[in-house]
Structures are given as C-alpha cells and as structure tokens.
Design a protein around this motif. Structure first.
Motif, PDB file in Angstrom:
ATOM      1  N   GLU A  50       0.818  -1.201   0.000  1.00  0.00           N
ATOM      2  CA  GLU A  50       0.000   0.000   0.000  1.00  0.00           C
ATOM      3  C   GLU A  50       0.860   1.262   0.000  1.00  0.00           C
ATOM      4  OE1 GLU A  50      -3.248   0.096  -0.315  1.00  0.00           O
ATOM      5  OE2 GLU A  50      -3.348  -2.101  -0.362  1.00  0.00           O
ATOM      6  N   CYS A  51       0.425   2.223  -0.794  1.00  0.00           N
ATOM      7  CA  CYS A  51       1.059   3.544  -0.791  1.00  0.00           C
ATOM      8  C   CYS A  51      -0.062   4.575  -0.806  1.00  0.00           C
ATOM      9  CB  CYS A  51       1.962   3.727  -2.019  1.00  0.00           C
ATOM     10  SG  CYS A  51       2.683   5.381  -2.149  1.00  0.00           S
ATOM     11  N   GLY A  52      -0.166   5.346   0.267  1.00  0.00           N
ATOM     12  CA  GLY A  52      -1.241   6.317   0.381  1.00  0.00           C
ATOM     13  C   GLY A  52      -0.970   7.629  -0.319  1.00  0.00           C
ATOM     14  N   ILE A  53       0.112   7.675  -1.109  1.00  0.00           N
ATOM     15  CA  ILE A  53       0.490   8.930  -1.766  1.00  0.00           C
ATOM     16  C   ILE A  53       0.631   8.674  -3.258  1.00  0.00           C
ATOM     17  CG2 ILE A  53       2.104  10.881  -1.747  1.00  0.00           C
ATOM     18  CD1 ILE A  53       3.129   9.758   0.950  1.00  0.00           C
ATOM     19  N   PRO A  54      -0.439   8.830  -4.024  1.00  0.00           N
ATOM     20  CA  PRO A  54      -0.297   8.701  -5.481  1.00  0.00           C
ATOM     21  C   PRO A  54       0.724   9.714  -5.993  1.00  0.00           C
ATOM     22  CG  PRO A  54      -2.609   8.720  -4.846  1.00  0.00           C
ATOM     23  CD  PRO A  54      -1.825   9.116  -3.633  1.00  0.00           C
TER      24      PRO A  54
ATOM     25  N   ILE B 289      11.049  14.222  -2.564  1.00  0.00           N
ATOM     26  CA  ILE B 289      11.763  12.948  -2.562  1.00  0.00           C
ATOM     27  C   ILE B 289      10.868  11.876  -1.959  1.00  0.00           C
ATOM     28  CG2 ILE B 289      13.771  11.695  -1.700  1.00  0.00           C
ATOM     29  CD1 ILE B 289      14.597  13.786  -3.654  1.00  0.00           C
ATOM     30  N   MET B 290      10.661  10.796  -2.708  1.00  0.00           N
ATOM     31  CA  MET B 290       9.922   9.653  -2.175  1.00  0.00           C
ATOM     32  C   MET B 290      10.930   8.689  -1.561  1.00  0.00           C
ATOM     33  SD  MET B 290       7.009   8.298  -1.577  1.00  0.00           S
ATOM     34  CE  MET B 290       5.858   9.161  -2.667  1.00  0.00           C
TER      35      MET B 290
ATOM     36  N   THR C 241       7.489   0.395   3.296  1.00  0.00           N
ATOM     37  CA  THR C 241       6.620   1.549   3.538  1.00  0.00           C
ATOM     38  C   THR C 241       7.149   2.768   2.796  1.00  0.00           C
ATOM     39  OG1 THR C 241       7.853   2.044   5.570  1.00  0.00           O
ATOM     40  CG2 THR C 241       5.839   0.732   5.782  1.00  0.00           C
ATOM     41  N   PHE C 242       6.218   3.665   2.435  1.00  0.00           N
ATOM     42  CA  PHE C 242       6.560   4.865   1.680  1.00  0.00           C
ATOM     43  C   PHE C 242       6.498   6.107   2.585  1.00  0.00           C
ATOM     44  CE2 PHE C 242       5.075   1.888  -1.500  1.00  0.00           C
ATOM     45  CZ  PHE C 242       5.852   2.146  -2.614  1.00  0.00           C
TER      46      PHE C 242
END
Length: 399
Positions: free
Chosen positions: A222-226, A253-254, A262-263
């Motif tokens: 899961e990544c909550g930041i498109p 920066i991702m 996790t992101f």
C-alpha cells in the motif's frame, strides 16, 4: 586441461599443485580449513570458481556463508568501477580498479579493464545500479509463443555468471510500469519495486523479493500517496530514494524503506527546489543522499560546460541541505554523472564510448580533476558505468 591451467593465477596454481598427487578429501584435511579460506578469499572470482572444483570438501567450504561473507568483506574494502557494455544482444561486464583519491598524483592516468563475462539479452531497456554485487537488467524479450516483446527483469551476478529471470508482475493496469532495484542489508534481501500508473500517477505498487535462499515472492504493498516518479532510484542503507511529484504537483523525494516496504514523501522547499530538478542525478555522497546537476542544467557535462552544483542532504525531514558549486576550465570533462566513490570523488563517464575511453574523477574536496584512460575495452554500442561495485561469490539458489 593444461591450457585451462595456464590462465589460472599463480596463487591458484599453488593450490592445485598441493592436490596434484591426489584429490581425495583425506589429503585435503592436512591443510587447515581456515587457511584454505584465507588463501582463496584473496583470489580473483574466476579462480574461486575453479577452486570449488578441486574436491567435495573444497566445494563445501567455498559455498559456506562464512567464506562468501569473508570474500564480500574483502571486496567491499576495495570497491571497483563496473562497466556494463551493450552490443549485439549481449551485456558484457568489465571491472577496473577504483583509484584512491588520497594517492592521486597525476591528472592523467591509465587503468586496465578486466573482462568477467557476458549475458544474452534481446533489447536492453535499462540497467539498474548494482546492489551488493548483483545487477538488475530490464529487457524487452520475445518470449516463446509470442510475437511482441514483453518486459523481463533479470538479476545477474557478474562474479559467478549466474542469472535469474524474475517472474512477471501482473496488473489490471494496461499502462507501463516504473521499477526500482533495492537491497535490505539487515535481512540481506534484494527487492524490485514496481508501480503501475493511471494518468501518469501510481495506483498500484508491487514488490518482488529475492531472498538469500533464492525464493521469489510477489505481493502488493500500500502507498497512500499517489505520485509520479521523476527519476531513477538510488538505495542507501536500505532506503530507496527517487524524485517524484504528487497529484497536486508538489515535488519532493519519495523514500521507500526496503525492509518494512513503507513509503514516505518529503516535500523539498525553497531554496533547495533545484535538488529535484528533472535533470539532476541522485548520488550517494559518503552515505548521504545528494543531487548533482551540470551548469547546463543537464545530467552530463560537455566540452564547453564550466561548472556543476551538488546538494547534499544533512537532514531530509528538517530540509537541511548543503549546496556546493564547483567551477573548472572548459574542455576538461565530457561525460554523464555515474556516482561518487567512497573517497568522495564524483565520477563521470561517456554513455557512447569512443577510442580511447576515458573516465573522469572530480575531487570535491581538493577541487581537482583526473582523467583515467580505461584500456582493454572498446567496440561497444553503449556503456553503463557504476561506482563502488563489490564482488560477491555467493551462489544464488533458485526454487
């Protein structure tokens, strides 16, 4: 058999002579196991492969984790420049000694390139930065029973000649995927992060794991930041970094933690917005994330360029960056940013080789430039250059 031994190093010849009377394990036991490991760990990778054929005892010793970790530790103390050379459906790997900045004495030197081996590919799309001795290559390959090319990811080890084709990541999305190669130094796991996009922004994220046992697994994370990836990634101490933009066009920066999967997105504020310029190259500067760009606002330096700028992260969360400007005379450098050596030298190298083939080392502390001619390598269509490569003789197990 005789012609094969002529090419073996002197140290390896000595070992073979010790077993010329007999290859039984009883005779091998007269040599302490620790001494065998100590000697072989100092040999080139090709000699290690030959030593594994001496006897069953030697084979078991030289595939044991104690030996492979010892060899990796020695290799890490003397990292090399790795060249991945593309031509005629093959990727050929060469290495060259990585000069020590403290011992630099001449602005123009030469170094020999050592050939390792090549791997067949149909159409190389990209070659990712090596992680702990392994190289990930994305290839457009015509698979059996298909007429069109499919994207294939393959993990190669230039030190052992092994390669593993990764299973295809399936998605309901019909758009292309952006992938990154990372390494978790704690669990010693290699991972490929792939994201599938909708309207240029990520909507599905998958992680493929290659563990130390060779087991392959794929799962959705899961990544909550498109977001929209804007650069290649770089993995530093188990964290994968890449430039990105959110749906609200916020650039930053991702950060992807390879171990926890996790992101985290960190917005880059003024006056450091130049660090995430589309043409900057992310590098590892002495264990810190850094971003470098030429005075032309590109990721390479040409003959008329006279400067480049580097931003180094001191604290990403607090937005503490240090900015460094470097100026030099025109015509001294011609190449793309390849990375920064352990000694702190910025390396530039041409992507399209010519003869002679030069690599440039810029000392960021002494403000000096060295040009090193790489000998014994030529005639290739394209060359990918990577710094701080280590040689790992651990065999990959596949299941």
């Amino acid at each position: 058999m005789k012609s094969r031994r002529r090419n073996v190093s002197e140290g390896h010849n000595t070992i073979l002579q010790c077993h010329s009377r007999t290859c039984t394990e009883e005779y091998s036991e007269t040599i302490p196991h620790d001494l065998i490991i100590e000697i072989v760990s100092r040999l080139p990778t090709k000699s290690v492969a030959r030593c594994r054929c001496v006897s069953k005892l030697w084979s078991s010793l030289l595939v044991h984790p104690y030996f492979t970790e010892t060899y990796l530790t020695r290799s890490s103390a003397s990292p090399k420049i790795l060249f991945a050379c593309v031509k005629d459906g093959k990727v050929s790997f060469y290495t060259s000694p990585q000069p020590d900045d403290d011992k630099a004495s001449s602005p123009i030197t030469a170094a020999a390139a050592t050939y390792h081996m090549n791997f067949p590919f149909d159409h190389v799309i990209d070659i990712y930065r090596p992680m702990s001795g392994l190289v990930c290559i994305r290839d457009g390959r015509i698979l059996k029973g298909r007429k069109t090319a499919a994207m294939v990811w393959e993990i190669c080890n230039p030190s052992t000649g092994q390669s593993v084709i990764l299973p295809k990541m399936k998605s309901r999305k019909r758009t292309g995927a952006k992938s990154f190669f990372g390494y978790d130094p704690i669990e010693k796991q290699f991972k490929v992060l792939s994201m599938f996009t909708d309207n240029d922004f990520s909507s599905e994220h998958q992680v493929l794991t290659l563990s130390t046992t060779g087991k392959l697994s794929v799962r959705i994370v899961e990544c909550g930041i498109p977001h929209c990836p804007l650069s290649d990634g770089i993995c530093i101490s188990g964290v994968l970094y890449y430039k990105s933009s959110t749906e609200k066009r916020v650039r930053g920066i991702m950060c992807f933690d390879v171990r926890s999967e996790t992101f985290r997105f960190v917005k880059v504020m003024e006056p450091f917005i130049g660090a995430v310029h589309p043409q900057t190259t992310l590098v590892n500067y002495k264990g810190k994330l850094a971003s470098v760009m030429s005075g032309w606002s590109y990721n390479f330096i040409g003959e008329t360029c006279t400067s480049f700028v580097m931003y180094v992260v001191q604290d990403l969360e607090k937005q503490e960056w240090s900015k460094h400007n470097y100026k030099f005379a025109p015509g001294l450098i011609d190449g793309f940013f390849a990375g920064v050596t352990v000694a702190g030298e910025l390396v530039l190298s041409p992507k399209f080789p010519s003869s002679p083939f030069y690599v440039f080392y810029c000392s960021l502390e002494r403000k000096s430039i060295r040009r090193v001619e790489i000998q014994g390598m030529g005639g290739f269509k394209q060359v990918y250059t990577f710094v701080n490569h280590v040689e790992d003789v651990k065999l990959m197990r596949t299941v």
